[in-house]
Enzyme design. Sequence first.
Site, mmCIF file in Angstrom:
data_model
loop_
_atom_site.group_PDB
_atom_site.id
_atom_site.type_symbol
_atom_site.label_atom_id
_atom_site.label_comp_id
_atom_site.label_asym_id
_atom_site.label_seq_id
_atom_site.Cartn_x
_atom_site.Cartn_y
_atom_site.Cartn_z
ATOM 1 N N MET A 256 -3.051 -4.353 3.392
ATOM 2 C CA MET A 256 -3.498 -3.540 4.669
ATOM 3 C C MET A 256 -2.637 -2.101 4.417
ATOM 4 O O MET A 256 -1.227 -2.404 4.445
ATOM 5 C CB MET A 256 -3.357 -4.102 5.772
ATOM 6 N N ASN A 258 -1.447 -0.107 6.841
ATOM 7 C CA ASN A 258 -0.822 0.425 8.015
ATOM 8 C C ASN A 258 -0.018 1.616 7.870
ATOM 9 O O ASN A 258 0.961 1.674 7.035
ATOM 10 C CB ASN A 258 -0.058 -0.759 8.575
ATOM 11 N N GLU A 291 -3.542 1.237 -1.655
ATOM 12 C CA GLU A 291 -2.774 1.095 -0.076
ATOM 13 C C GLU A 291 -2.101 2.601 0.104
ATOM 14 O O GLU A 291 -2.183 3.175 1.063
ATOM 15 C CB GLU A 291 -1.973 -0.119 0.145
ATOM 16 N N HIS A 294 -4.266 5.300 0.676
ATOM 17 C CA HIS A 294 -4.781 5.512 1.706
ATOM 18 C C HIS A 294 -4.203 6.260 3.074
ATOM 19 O O HIS A 294 -4.609 6.779 4.022
ATOM 20 C CB HIS A 294 -4.980 4.038 2.530
HETATM 21 ZN ZN LIG Z 1 -9.020 -0.142 1.238
#
Ligand SMILES: [Zn+2]
Length: 849
Positions: A256, A258, A291, A294
Amino acid sequence: MKDAAPQTVYLEDYTPFGFTVEKVDLTFRLAPSATRVRSKIRFAPKPDAPGRRFFLHGEDLKPISTRIDGTEITPRHVEGGIELNAPDTPFTFEAEVEIDPAANTALEGLYMSGGMYCTQCEAEGFRKITWYPDRPDVMAPFSVRIEGDMPVMLSNGNPGASGPGFAEWHDPWPKPAYLFALVAGDLRNHPDSFTTMSGKTVDLNIWVRPGDEGKCAFGMEALKKSMAWDEKVYGREYDLDVFNIVAVDDFNMGAMENKGLNIFNSSCVLASPETSTDANFERIEAIIAHEYFHNWTGNRITCRDWFQLCLKEGLTVFRDAEFTADMRSAPVKRIEDVIALRARQFREDNGPLAHPVRPQSFVEINNFYTATVYEKGAELIGMLKTLVGDDAYARALDLYFTRHDGDAATIEDWLKVFEDATGRDLTQFKRWYDEAGTPRLSWSEAFEDGTYTLTFRQHTPPTPGQPDKAPRVIPIAVGLLNPNGDEVQPTTVLEMTEPEQSFTFDGLSAKPVPSILRDFSAPVILETRTDTATRAFLLAHDTDPFNRWQAGRDLALDCLLAMIRDGAAPDTAYLDALHTLIRDDTQDPAFRALALGLPSQDELAQLLHDHGHTPDPQAIWEALETLKQARAEAFHDTATRLHAQYQVEAPYAPDAAQSAARSLANAAMAMLTQLDGGALAQKQFDSADNMTRQLAALSALISAGRGDEATRRFYDQWKHDRLVIDKWFSVQIANATPDTAADTAKALTRHPDFTIRNPNRFRATLGALTMNPAGFHHASGKGYALLADHLIALDPLNPQTTARMCTAFETWRRYDSDRQALIEAELHRILATPGLSGDTTEMITRILG
Ligand SMILES: [Zn+2]
């Protein structure tokens, strides 16, 4: 666990939130069963907001106090949150709630994993932490104070003050709540640093449980490569002083993104040569890149609403694929991606769960983290780039970052950027986002007076809720070869926009052989099947590596279909063409290993179904076994030579060259095991000094029916390592025969190391069974029953993983009426479970259709 009556949400119902969030302050007082969360949130009413309902999401929160501008108030508790009368001028909302991380087995919101606190907020987990407008279009800067007795306490952004019992973090970049993260535990770090292109030093850390420090070096290198690549290729620089990654054992997804604090499933970041395979290393490198990327495509520019999920995921999957292609081999990466796309996305697009890349409605957004949104979403970016060209793509992306930095954007915004940067009208292209289904493409050819004409026809079958499909724009990359194998027309992109369309090539001296859909230029199914001689010709001569591989794959498919349908013997033309390729040492060993791969049982079942036959899983398995045996006998001498020649003598490195050699050597070993009963595999198992060799040998031994002793030894060697024990679970089930797979899986669910609470272990056991189609679809129905039993048991603990695993049943209508009846009964048994979650209810209902 309480679940509201499932409600469908529609894209067309989108309305903006009536307030701006100017600032969020959170204080966590950590305690496993009674964590207190104090929030102080500054809201400002938007001047032009219609309705201005002040609603905050919240689930499973124990309210302690609520204040507006310091005055205690009593909010109205409504479905899924609270409502209150908000002032007309900016105001401060304060609340204190209590939550129970120790009881949170769903792994959404704040939960405990092996004694550490961690969070997962995408998509809608933040509402299980405190009252908040938990929607991606509400972006705000967050300051966080964590109080507790954990040695390491992390949150998003840059570190602030810290001392005994507390740590403060401040994230200056406005972000939606789904990017919030908090981690606290007894963690060790693997530190490093990176200097950005503008000369700023960023501290990098990978945080792990004590004992895992030795498995971080590869992940750290991958992170630094990703940071450098995004600067070089996309001009994107990192924007905080620190970037933290944490490895967590209990995690529903892979990882994830974050902001500034990525949380990873430990299987997607921890690696060492002894415990990880080459495939694990490649995947870890790709996920770390994904990630990290992102940070720009997802965090700085996020999604307006969850219908736009493909905006961040399709683009970021596309970017991580480009990265892997640059780091390793572009053709190998493309072939691997297409194999995965066909296995997961085409299967989804052909069944009851088919949905557009941008869905129009959903009940539970967690059910839409799908191959269609991710992998097909990435294919759409690839097509856009092919259509506009590399330079225009770069201009459009620059415009996207400039225009939308800090925004919560939509697919319309994304396409507008391309229209403005290139002057193209993308109205027809947008159908790819709005309509489900895989287009079928057929073609015919004509040759006259030196002019060669290719005529294409396209149609897309109906999908749930979308019976009629308009023609799409399809970029078809084509090359032409003359009969002696020379390329007479290098790759050119034909742009198809009509249901039927012809393209001509002039000045040819002889009728050429076409190479169609080079590099898999569009996610379509080519229905026209050429003859064996043409396939063998392309396998030998095509200059496009993807289509060379595809020619070999088509030969194998034709051979297997004839064996399954007509009881034919293995086709010698296929065996001869493949043999010529694999003994040619001028060819990339990774390419040869891929060419030796066989179509999956699932792919064959789908193809038989498409051709109007009812697939018999047992017959498919037997045909594959027969073909493997025939190949082993035909290639014996070559396999012996390749196995010896491609042993890597140098110290282990998980790079492209070494892993290519190991993959070819292991493919050769698997063939030789068909003939020697496992003698060579036993030798390799006994001497293996890395997991790639050890696991390949163990797989071969189990397939040969003589893996008992090796299985025991492997367990004794690795019982302390949970990630290797996941492999131990799955390898036994994946290589079991159709008759024994479900029994093996069932026995393993009774092993002391099996736990339903850890998603990795659940997938390694029940997920592995579904990846053994002949075993899962055993005529007795024992595979279906075992999976259903465990889905029913898991649902009250972890609805998200349960719902995702239901996709094992999505192909049920392909099979014979006995199997259909068995599956239907299991689906109804699951659906009848009292208190079944909304996630699982939605999935089963859609699968039943
Ligand atoms: Zn993704």
